[in-house]
Write a protein that holds these residues in place. Structure first.
Motif, PDB file in Angstrom:
ATOM      1  N   HIS A 102       0.849  -1.193   0.000  1.00  0.00           N
ATOM      2  CA  HIS A 102       0.000   0.000   0.000  1.00  0.00           C
ATOM      3  C   HIS A 102       0.882   1.240   0.000  1.00  0.00           C
ATOM      4  O   HIS A 102       2.105   1.149   0.115  1.00  0.00           O
ATOM      5  N   CYS A 103       0.246   2.392  -0.122  1.00  0.00           N
ATOM      6  CA  CYS A 103       0.981   3.651   0.004  1.00  0.00           C
ATOM      7  C   CYS A 103       0.045   4.690   0.614  1.00  0.00           C
ATOM      8  O   CYS A 103      -1.148   4.428   0.802  1.00  0.00           O
ATOM      9  N   HIS A 104       0.622   5.840   0.935  1.00  0.00           N
ATOM     10  CA  HIS A 104      -0.134   6.871   1.657  1.00  0.00           C
ATOM     11  C   HIS A 104       0.007   8.222   0.967  1.00  0.00           C
ATOM     12  O   HIS A 104       1.056   8.520   0.384  1.00  0.00           O
ATOM     13  N   PRO A 105      -1.012   9.073   1.115  1.00  0.00           N
ATOM     14  CA  PRO A 105      -0.939  10.410   0.514  1.00  0.00           C
ATOM     15  C   PRO A 105       0.105  11.297   1.192  1.00  0.00           C
ATOM     16  O   PRO A 105       0.361  11.175   2.389  1.00  0.00           O
ATOM     17  N   SER A 106       0.659  12.206   0.431  1.00  0.00           N
ATOM     18  CA  SER A 106       1.457  13.305   0.982  1.00  0.00           C
ATOM     19  C   SER A 106       0.507  14.357   1.564  1.00  0.00           C
ATOM     20  O   SER A 106      -0.706  14.312   1.349  1.00  0.00           O
ATOM     21  N   ARG A 107       1.074  15.332   2.266  1.00  0.00           N
ATOM     22  CA  ARG A 107       0.238  16.433   2.772  1.00  0.00           C
ATOM     23  C   ARG A 107      -0.415  17.182   1.614  1.00  0.00           C
ATOM     24  O   ARG A 107      -1.600  17.524   1.684  1.00  0.00           O
ATOM     25  N   GLU A 108       0.363  17.425   0.582  1.00  0.00           N
ATOM     26  CA  GLU A 108      -0.179  18.181  -0.554  1.00  0.00           C
ATOM     27  C   GLU A 108      -1.377  17.443  -1.157  1.00  0.00           C
ATOM     28  O   GLU A 108      -2.424  18.036  -1.426  1.00  0.00           O
ATOM     29  N   TYR A 118      -2.978  16.750   7.035  1.00  0.00           N
ATOM     30  CA  TYR A 118      -1.869  15.813   7.177  1.00  0.00           C
ATOM     31  C   TYR A 118      -1.940  14.716   6.134  1.00  0.00           C
ATOM     32  O   TYR A 118      -3.030  14.240   5.783  1.00  0.00           O
ATOM     33  N   GLY A 119      -0.785  14.275   5.681  1.00  0.00           N
ATOM     34  CA  GLY A 119      -0.685  13.053   4.888  1.00  0.00           C
ATOM     35  C   GLY A 119      -0.375  11.896   5.814  1.00  0.00           C
ATOM     36  O   GLY A 119      -0.837  11.863   6.959  1.00  0.00           O
ATOM     37  N   THR A 199      -3.109  10.416  10.779  1.00  0.00           N
ATOM     38  CA  THR A 199      -4.235  10.107   9.897  1.00  0.00           C
ATOM     39  C   THR A 199      -4.299   8.598   9.707  1.00  0.00           C
ATOM     40  O   THR A 199      -3.400   7.868  10.110  1.00  0.00           O
ATOM     41  N   ASP A 200      -5.345   8.152   9.020  1.00  0.00           N
ATOM     42  CA  ASP A 200      -5.486   6.726   8.683  1.00  0.00           C
ATOM     43  C   ASP A 200      -5.783   6.623   7.187  1.00  0.00           C
ATOM     44  O   ASP A 200      -6.750   5.988   6.784  1.00  0.00           O
ATOM     45  N   ALA A 344       6.408  20.749   5.166  1.00  0.00           N
ATOM     46  CA  ALA A 344       6.863  19.970   4.010  1.00  0.00           C
ATOM     47  C   ALA A 344       5.738  19.029   3.636  1.00  0.00           C
ATOM     48  O   ALA A 344       4.949  18.623   4.488  1.00  0.00           O
ATOM     49  N   SER A 345       5.650  18.693   2.352  1.00  0.00           N
ATOM     50  CA  SER A 345       4.613  17.776   1.905  1.00  0.00           C
ATOM     51  C   SER A 345       5.004  16.335   2.159  1.00  0.00           C
ATOM     52  O   SER A 345       4.200  15.506   2.555  1.00  0.00           O
ATOM     53  N   VAL A 346       6.310  16.082   1.965  1.00  0.00           N
ATOM     54  CA  VAL A 346       6.833  14.716   2.058  1.00  0.00           C
ATOM     55  C   VAL A 346       8.342  14.831   2.259  1.00  0.00           C
ATOM     56  O   VAL A 346       8.949  15.790   1.778  1.00  0.00           O
ATOM     57  N   PRO A 347       8.961  13.915   3.020  1.00  0.00           N
ATOM     58  CA  PRO A 347      10.432  13.974   3.104  1.00  0.00           C
ATOM     59  C   PRO A 347      11.042  13.725   1.730  1.00  0.00           C
ATOM     60  O   PRO A 347      10.682  12.761   1.064  1.00  0.00           O
ATOM     61  N   THR A 348      11.929  14.618   1.300  1.00  0.00           N
ATOM     62  CA  THR A 348      12.452  14.547  -0.064  1.00  0.00           C
ATOM     63  C   THR A 348      13.957  14.293  -0.030  1.00  0.00           C
ATOM     64  O   THR A 348      14.676  14.928   0.744  1.00  0.00           O
ATOM     65  N   PHE A 349      14.410  13.389  -0.876  1.00  0.00           N
ATOM     66  CA  PHE A 349      15.832  13.013  -0.899  1.00  0.00           C
ATOM     67  C   PHE A 349      16.467  13.269  -2.257  1.00  0.00           C
ATOM     68  O   PHE A 349      17.570  12.856  -2.506  1.00  0.00           O
ATOM     69  N   ARG A 350      15.729  13.904  -3.148  1.00  0.00           N
ATOM     70  CA  ARG A 350      16.312  14.102  -4.478  1.00  0.00           C
ATOM     71  C   ARG A 350      16.329  15.586  -4.803  1.00  0.00           C
ATOM     72  O   ARG A 350      15.486  16.311  -4.356  1.00  0.00           O
TER      73      ARG A 350
END
Ligand code: ZN
Length: 350
Positions: A102-108, A118-119, A199-200, A344-350
């Motif tokens: 599964h995956c989860h939404p970002s805040r955006e 919240y995401g 969130t859930d 931040a919307s999501v932790p970003t590494f790129r």
């Protein structure tokens, strides 16, 4: 204000598990489908107003308590930024079977499509494993285009999905940040402390063989055409994955026996420390949820003390002030987002 011992709060889910939680908590194992214990939760499960909410020993929900005294529980700086929301959900999660991918939404994405601030960026601290080859799935190895992913999900070609992912061995002590969007699954027999946004919100990529109708309930009511827009379909390299597993030394003066878990990109979402007191470990003033994962000792504040041991979870309010953890034990100190960190919307590494 004193630290508050939190009771077990196991909740029903559609996948198996919970035996390790019952053992950890020292409560009877009654339900094959209670794989999560929501610790000090002010969050309800998706579609419910009440399931998931934690109750304090005085009968109030955590949510009511936070609303009644946000500065006392959360501190003035946190309360000014986030109001009476802790901004953090802590869980114990015991996978009695491999979870569906599964995956989860970002805040955006959550703000745009779900009217939710919240995401669900999350992170895992592995407490123990009890299968011969414990593992997690995390991220696609190579980029998957949207049409391919949509075909896999709507056709439930689950072997294709799992086969496209990184399969990583899991061992006690591992810590792994899972940015919103990145597909993942926790393998059977893996017992974790999980930190996440409050969130859930989950989008199922897989439900074949599980007791849920994913075609109906797996897309947050958005339809898969929209919901799959939250999935990170990019390919993750080994080096990037390694950054998700990073730990940091504490700053100066370093606190002996304290290790900062997760890379700093996680700070706008939550923070955590692994604590193994060498004699005594100071816990500076700040709201946290303490999960004692092994051993026993004492939590001390002011001139008071509380005996703690494996399986105990404690809500430490800001107003408890500086605390000290002493004894032969291991604990994870779970803390809300850094109120000084930019949104931040999501932790970003790129
Ligand atoms: Zn997840």
């Amino acid at each position: 204000m004193d630290p508050i011992v939190l009771a077990s709060n196991q909740i029903p889910r559609f996948y198996r598990g919970g035996e390790a939680i019952a053992g950890f908590r020292g409560v009877p194992h009654r339900d094959e489908f209670a794989p999560e214990d929501w610790v000090g939760s002010a969050t309800a499960v998706f579609g419910s107003e009440t399931v998931g909410l934690s109750t304090l020993p005085d009968g109030r929900t955590v949510k009511e308590a936070l609303d009644s005294d946000p500065e006392g529980f959360l501190g003035p700086v946190h309360a000014e930024r986030f109001g009476s929301e802790m901004g953090l959900l802590v869980k114990l999660l015991d996978a009695g079977q491999r979870l569906p991918v599964h995956c989860h939404p970002s805040r955006e994405f959550a703000r745009r499509h779900l009217d939710c601030p919240y995401g669900k960026t999350e992170a895992w601290v592995v407490v123990e494993v009890r299968s011969p080859e414990p593992f997690v799935y995390l991220g696609f190895r190579d980029e998957v285009d949207l049409a391919t992913l949509t075909g896999w999900v709507t056709g439930q070609e689950t072997e294709e999905i799992a086969g496209a992912m990184h399969r990583l061995p899991a061992a006690a002590g591992d810590s792994i940040l899972v940015p919103a969007g990145v597909p993942h699954s926790i393998g059977e027999g893996v017992f974790i402390v999980e930190l996440q946004e409050p969130t859930d919100l989950s989008v199922l990529l897989e439900w074949k063989g599980f007791d849920i109708d994913g075609a109906r309930d797996g897309h947050l009511g958005l339809g898969f055409e929209t919901a799959l827009g939250c999935a990170d379909r990019s390919g993750w390299g080994r080096e990037e994955l390694g950054r998700l597993r990073a730990v940091r030394q504490d700053g100066e003066p370093r606190r002996p026996g304290v290790e900062l878990l997760f890379p700093e990109e996680a700070d706008p979402f939550f923070r955590a420390e692994r604590i193994r007191p060498r004699g005594a470990a100071p816990l500076p003033t700040g709201v946290s949820i303490l999960v004692v994962t092994a051993g026993s000792g004492t939590l001390e504040w002011g001139d008071r003390l509380l005996a703690v041991g494996r399986g105990n979870t404690v809500l430490i309010p800001f107003a408890a002030g500086d605390c000290v953890l002493r004894g032969s034990l291991k604990a994870v100190r779970c803390m809300p987002p850094d109120p000084g960190a930019p949104d931040a919307s999501v932790p970003t590494f790129r």
